[in-house]
Design a protein around this motif. Structure first.
Motif, PDB file in Angstrom:
ATOM      1  N   THR A  93       0.866  -1.180   0.000  1.00  0.00           N
ATOM      2  CA  THR A  93       0.000   0.000   0.000  1.00  0.00           C
ATOM      3  C   THR A  93       0.900   1.226   0.000  1.00  0.00           C
ATOM      4  O   THR A  93       1.713   1.409   0.901  1.00  0.00           O
ATOM      5  CB  THR A  93      -0.913   0.042   1.230  1.00  0.00           C
ATOM      6  N   LEU A  94       0.763   2.043  -1.043  1.00  0.00           N
ATOM      7  CA  LEU A  94       1.536   3.268  -1.174  1.00  0.00           C
ATOM      8  C   LEU A  94       0.586   4.458  -1.190  1.00  0.00           C
ATOM      9  O   LEU A  94      -0.611   4.316  -1.468  1.00  0.00           O
ATOM     10  CB  LEU A  94       2.369   3.248  -2.459  1.00  0.00           C
ATOM     11  N   LEU A  95       1.120   5.621  -0.903  1.00  0.00           N
ATOM     12  CA  LEU A  95       0.333   6.858  -0.914  1.00  0.00           C
ATOM     13  C   LEU A  95       0.970   7.841  -1.879  1.00  0.00           C
ATOM     14  O   LEU A  95       2.132   8.201  -1.731  1.00  0.00           O
ATOM     15  CB  LEU A  95       0.285   7.474   0.485  1.00  0.00           C
ATOM     16  N   MET A  96       0.204   8.251  -2.896  1.00  0.00           N
ATOM     17  CA  MET A  96       0.635   9.333  -3.787  1.00  0.00           C
ATOM     18  C   MET A  96      -0.210  10.547  -3.428  1.00  0.00           C
ATOM     19  O   MET A  96      -1.434  10.551  -3.630  1.00  0.00           O
ATOM     20  CB  MET A  96       0.438   8.958  -5.254  1.00  0.00           C
ATOM     21  N   THR A  97       0.432  11.553  -2.868  1.00  0.00           N
ATOM     22  CA  THR A  97      -0.331  12.674  -2.352  1.00  0.00           C
ATOM     23  C   THR A  97       0.286  14.006  -2.761  1.00  0.00           C
ATOM     24  O   THR A  97       1.320  14.046  -3.444  1.00  0.00           O
ATOM     25  CB  THR A  97      -0.457  12.581  -0.818  1.00  0.00           C
ATOM     26  N   ILE A  98      -0.362  15.089  -2.344  1.00  0.00           N
ATOM     27  CA  ILE A  98       0.080  16.430  -2.718  1.00  0.00           C
ATOM     28  C   ILE A  98       0.394  17.260  -1.481  1.00  0.00           C
ATOM     29  O   ILE A  98      -0.022  16.943  -0.377  1.00  0.00           O
ATOM     30  CB  ILE A  98      -0.998  17.150  -3.568  1.00  0.00           C
ATOM     31  N   SER A  99       1.115  18.340  -1.690  1.00  0.00           N
ATOM     32  CA  SER A  99       1.557  19.179  -0.575  1.00  0.00           C
ATOM     33  C   SER A  99       0.380  19.782   0.193  1.00  0.00           C
ATOM     34  O   SER A  99       0.480  19.987   1.407  1.00  0.00           O
ATOM     35  CB  SER A  99       2.473  20.294  -1.091  1.00  0.00           C
ATOM     36  N   SER A 100      -0.722  20.046  -0.487  1.00  0.00           N
ATOM     37  CA  SER A 100      -1.876  20.626   0.205  1.00  0.00           C
ATOM     38  C   SER A 100      -2.324  19.735   1.361  1.00  0.00           C
ATOM     39  O   SER A 100      -2.597  20.214   2.465  1.00  0.00           O
ATOM     40  CB  SER A 100      -3.046  20.816  -0.766  1.00  0.00           C
ATOM     41  N   ALA A 124       9.870   9.239  -2.647  1.00  0.00           N
ATOM     42  CA  ALA A 124      10.443  10.129  -3.652  1.00  0.00           C
ATOM     43  C   ALA A 124       9.512  11.298  -3.940  1.00  0.00           C
ATOM     44  O   ALA A 124       8.299  11.108  -4.036  1.00  0.00           O
ATOM     45  CB  ALA A 124      10.707   9.367  -4.948  1.00  0.00           C
ATOM     46  N   PRO A 125      10.074  12.511  -4.086  1.00  0.00           N
ATOM     47  CA  PRO A 125       9.277  13.589  -4.673  1.00  0.00           C
ATOM     48  C   PRO A 125       9.106  13.263  -6.158  1.00  0.00           C
ATOM     49  O   PRO A 125      10.006  12.675  -6.774  1.00  0.00           O
ATOM     50  CB  PRO A 125      10.155  14.831  -4.464  1.00  0.00           C
ATOM     51  N   VAL A 126       7.973  13.618  -6.722  1.00  0.00           N
ATOM     52  CA  VAL A 126       7.683  13.209  -8.102  1.00  0.00           C
ATOM     53  C   VAL A 126       7.641  14.393  -9.060  1.00  0.00           C
ATOM     54  O   VAL A 126       8.345  14.417 -10.074  1.00  0.00           O
ATOM     55  CB  VAL A 126       6.359  12.420  -8.168  1.00  0.00           C
ATOM     56  N   ALA A 127       6.803  15.372  -8.760  1.00  0.00           N
ATOM     57  CA  ALA A 127       6.644  16.484  -9.697  1.00  0.00           C
ATOM     58  C   ALA A 127       6.115  17.710  -8.966  1.00  0.00           C
ATOM     59  O   ALA A 127       5.550  17.614  -7.872  1.00  0.00           O
ATOM     60  CB  ALA A 127       5.685  16.098 -10.826  1.00  0.00           C
ATOM     61  N   SER A 128       6.310  18.860  -9.575  1.00  0.00           N
ATOM     62  CA  SER A 128       5.779  20.109  -9.022  1.00  0.00           C
ATOM     63  C   SER A 128       4.993  20.844 -10.099  1.00  0.00           C
ATOM     64  O   SER A 128       5.309  20.753 -11.290  1.00  0.00           O
ATOM     65  CB  SER A 128       6.901  21.005  -8.500  1.00  0.00           C
ATOM     66  N   VAL A 129       3.960  21.545  -9.652  1.00  0.00           N
ATOM     67  CA  VAL A 129       3.104  22.308 -10.559  1.00  0.00           C
ATOM     68  C   VAL A 129       2.907  23.699  -9.969  1.00  0.00           C
ATOM     69  O   VAL A 129       2.356  23.836  -8.869  1.00  0.00           O
ATOM     70  CB  VAL A 129       1.731  21.635 -10.750  1.00  0.00           C
ATOM     71  N   PRO A 130       3.352  24.752 -10.659  1.00  0.00           N
ATOM     72  CA  PRO A 130       3.176  26.092 -10.113  1.00  0.00           C
ATOM     73  C   PRO A 130       1.761  26.616 -10.308  1.00  0.00           C
ATOM     74  O   PRO A 130       1.022  26.150 -11.185  1.00  0.00           O
ATOM     75  CB  PRO A 130       4.167  26.927 -10.924  1.00  0.00           C
ATOM     76  N   ASN A 131       1.393  27.563  -9.487  1.00  0.00           N
ATOM     77  CA  ASN A 131       0.181  28.345  -9.697  1.00  0.00           C
ATOM     78  C   ASN A 131       0.554  29.652 -10.387  1.00  0.00           C
ATOM     79  O   ASN A 131       1.721  30.061 -10.381  1.00  0.00           O
ATOM     80  CB  ASN A 131      -0.507  28.641  -8.372  1.00  0.00           C
ATOM     81  N   VAL A 132      -0.449  30.283 -10.966  1.00  0.00           N
ATOM     82  CA  VAL A 132      -0.234  31.557 -11.642  1.00  0.00           C
ATOM     83  C   VAL A 132      -1.227  32.577 -11.095  1.00  0.00           C
ATOM     84  O   VAL A 132      -2.410  32.268 -10.927  1.00  0.00           O
ATOM     85  CB  VAL A 132      -0.444  31.458 -13.177  1.00  0.00           C
ATOM     86  N   LEU A 133      -0.731  33.777 -10.788  1.00  0.00           N
ATOM     87  CA  LEU A 133      -1.623  34.876 -10.442  1.00  0.00           C
ATOM     88  C   LEU A 133      -2.079  35.506 -11.749  1.00  0.00           C
ATOM     89  O   LEU A 133      -1.260  36.026 -12.518  1.00  0.00           O
ATOM     90  CB  LEU A 133      -0.899  35.906  -9.577  1.00  0.00           C
ATOM     91  N   SER A 251       7.654  31.672  -2.753  1.00  0.00           N
ATOM     92  CA  SER A 251       7.671  30.374  -3.430  1.00  0.00           C
ATOM     93  C   SER A 251       6.564  29.502  -2.869  1.00  0.00           C
ATOM     94  O   SER A 251       6.418  29.382  -1.651  1.00  0.00           O
ATOM     95  CB  SER A 251       9.027  29.680  -3.242  1.00  0.00           C
ATOM     96  N   GLY A 252       5.790  28.869  -3.737  1.00  0.00           N
ATOM     97  CA  GLY A 252       4.699  28.026  -3.261  1.00  0.00           C
ATOM     98  C   GLY A 252       4.113  27.136  -4.337  1.00  0.00           C
ATOM     99  O   GLY A 252       2.974  27.346  -4.758  1.00  0.00           O
ATOM    100  N   ASP A 253       4.881  26.152  -4.780  1.00  0.00           N
ATOM    101  CA  ASP A 253       4.374  25.207  -5.769  1.00  0.00           C
ATOM    102  C   ASP A 253       3.498  24.139  -5.105  1.00  0.00           C
ATOM    103  O   ASP A 253       3.615  23.872  -3.908  1.00  0.00           O
ATOM    104  CB  ASP A 253       5.529  24.477  -6.457  1.00  0.00           C
ATOM    105  N   LEU A 254       2.654  23.538  -5.906  1.00  0.00           N
ATOM    106  CA  LEU A 254       1.990  22.295  -5.513  1.00  0.00           C
ATOM    107  C   LEU A 254       2.934  21.162  -5.892  1.00  0.00           C
ATOM    108  O   LEU A 254       3.360  21.069  -7.033  1.00  0.00           O
ATOM    109  CB  LEU A 254       0.671  22.132  -6.266  1.00  0.00           C
ATOM    110  N   TRP A 255       3.312  20.309  -4.900  1.00  0.00           N
ATOM    111  CA  TRP A 255       4.143  19.161  -5.274  1.00  0.00           C
ATOM    112  C   TRP A 255       3.379  17.860  -5.065  1.00  0.00           C
ATOM    113  O   TRP A 255       2.458  17.774  -4.271  1.00  0.00           O
ATOM    114  CB  TRP A 255       5.483  19.134  -4.543  1.00  0.00           C
ATOM    115  N   VAL A 256       3.800  16.855  -5.818  1.00  0.00           N
ATOM    116  CA  VAL A 256       3.248  15.505  -5.732  1.00  0.00           C
ATOM    117  C   VAL A 256       4.377  14.586  -5.284  1.00  0.00           C
ATOM    118  O   VAL A 256       5.501  14.686  -5.790  1.00  0.00           O
ATOM    119  CB  VAL A 256       2.702  15.026  -7.097  1.00  0.00           C
TER     120      VAL A 256
END
Length: 327
Positions: A93-100, A124-133, A251-256
């Protein structure tokens, strides 16, 4: 007769050893010897779900066992994360989650049914997705510095939309308020889509939204991008300045990221970490993630653990300053 007794004795001794041999054979089975469940504590179709499914396919191919994604949304990700925390720590059982969920919820909720550090092993960190104002094209400010000047001249006058109280794009606005010394008024919506629709319709002038969700509108000229939330410019939109270019340190990306249950055998976590490093270095997967606006992250489990702890501290301060709280 004596030979018969000897034969029976030998047969009995062999039978007595069979369970031991079977247990040893079972214990010696290389991991994984059966399908793996990957819990995603968000609904299908979101950033985490898309990334998880791409990674699950690559992991299945490398490990030789199917990795099955199971969505368990609810309570901002708390329900699925709790289920993962209570699972047997055997690597199945693994968990793939986000920073939120992992970094913000501990401060946002009065109580959560898991400990993001004590209940999980970082893989492992997997990926990051930025937000845009983004701003409606009719909004006077054509840059972040112009917006800050306008907001300082008229505190509490200009508004920004978010996906809801305590969401990442709400807290990104609060962090901008704090670090830039301004006061934009927060307008919460029930999701990014209705918030963005009202920015497009000019009911609310500003909003933070994930880069993949808003990039097409930026290219079509339906909204104006004032800055990305990542520490540097995104390779997927290099013409959009980073907010940190105007507000240093922002700095404040969403990471997975991928986690195992605490107590999972070390040889299992090491194999998972090594396999994740291999698949994240593969161009095919990197290109698929890039198509979703997600930039591959690299780092050891130790570095990932430090990043999580640092993010928890950072968001705790922002949540406290904003007064945001759920339940």
């Amino acid at each position: 007769m004596q030979r018969t007794r000897r034969a029976l004795t030998a047969a009995a001794a062999l039978a007595a050893c069979l369970p031991l041999f079977s247990a040893r054979a079972l214990a010696a089975d290389p991991y994984p010897s059966k399908p793996i469940q990957m819990i995603v504590p968000q609904a299908p179709g979101g950033t985490n779900d898309i990334v998880a499914r791409l990674v699950a396919v690559a992991l299945s191919q490398r490990l030789g066992q199917q990795v099955v994604v199971e969505n368990r949304p609810g309570a901002g990700g708390n329900i699925g994360t709790q289920a993962a925390a209570r699972a047997t720590p055997d690597g199945y059982t693994l968990l793939m989650t986000i920073s939120s969920t992992q970094a913000i919820n501990p401060s946002l909720y009065r109580s959560i049914p898991f400990d993001p550090i004590k209940d999980f092993e970082p893989i492992a960190p997997v990926a990051s997705v930025p937000n845009v104002l983004v701003a409606n094209p009719a909004f006077p400010a054509r840059s972040l510095s112009e917006l800050i000047a306008m907001a300082k001249a008229k505190p509490d006058y200009y508004r920004f939309a978010s996906a809801g109280n305590g969401t990442l794009n709400h807290l990104l606005g609060e962090m901008l308020n704090s670090m830039a010394g301004i006061k934009l008024e927060h307008v919460p919506y029930k999701g990014v889509a209705p918030a963005l629709n009202d920015v497009l319709g000019n009911q609310v002038p500003l909003a933070f939204a994930s880069l993949p969700s808003v990039l097409a509108h930026i290219k079509a000229g339906k909204v104006r991008a004032l800055g990305v939330s990542s520490a540097r410019r995104s390779p997927f939109a290099p013409d959009i300045p980073a907010i940190s270019e105007t507000v240093p340190g922002y700095s404040g990306d969403l990471w997975v990221g991928l986690f195992a249950v605490k107590g999972t055998p070390r040889e299992v976590t090491q194999k998972l970490t090594q396999t994740m490093q291999e698949i994240l270095a593969d161009k095919t997967l990197r290109d698929k993630l890039a198509a979703q606006g997600a930039e591959v992250m690299t780092g050891t489990p130790q570095q990932f653990s430090k990043m999580l702890a640092s993010d928890m501290d950072k968001w705790a301060r922002i949540v406290k300053a904003s007064g945001a709280q759920v339940d």
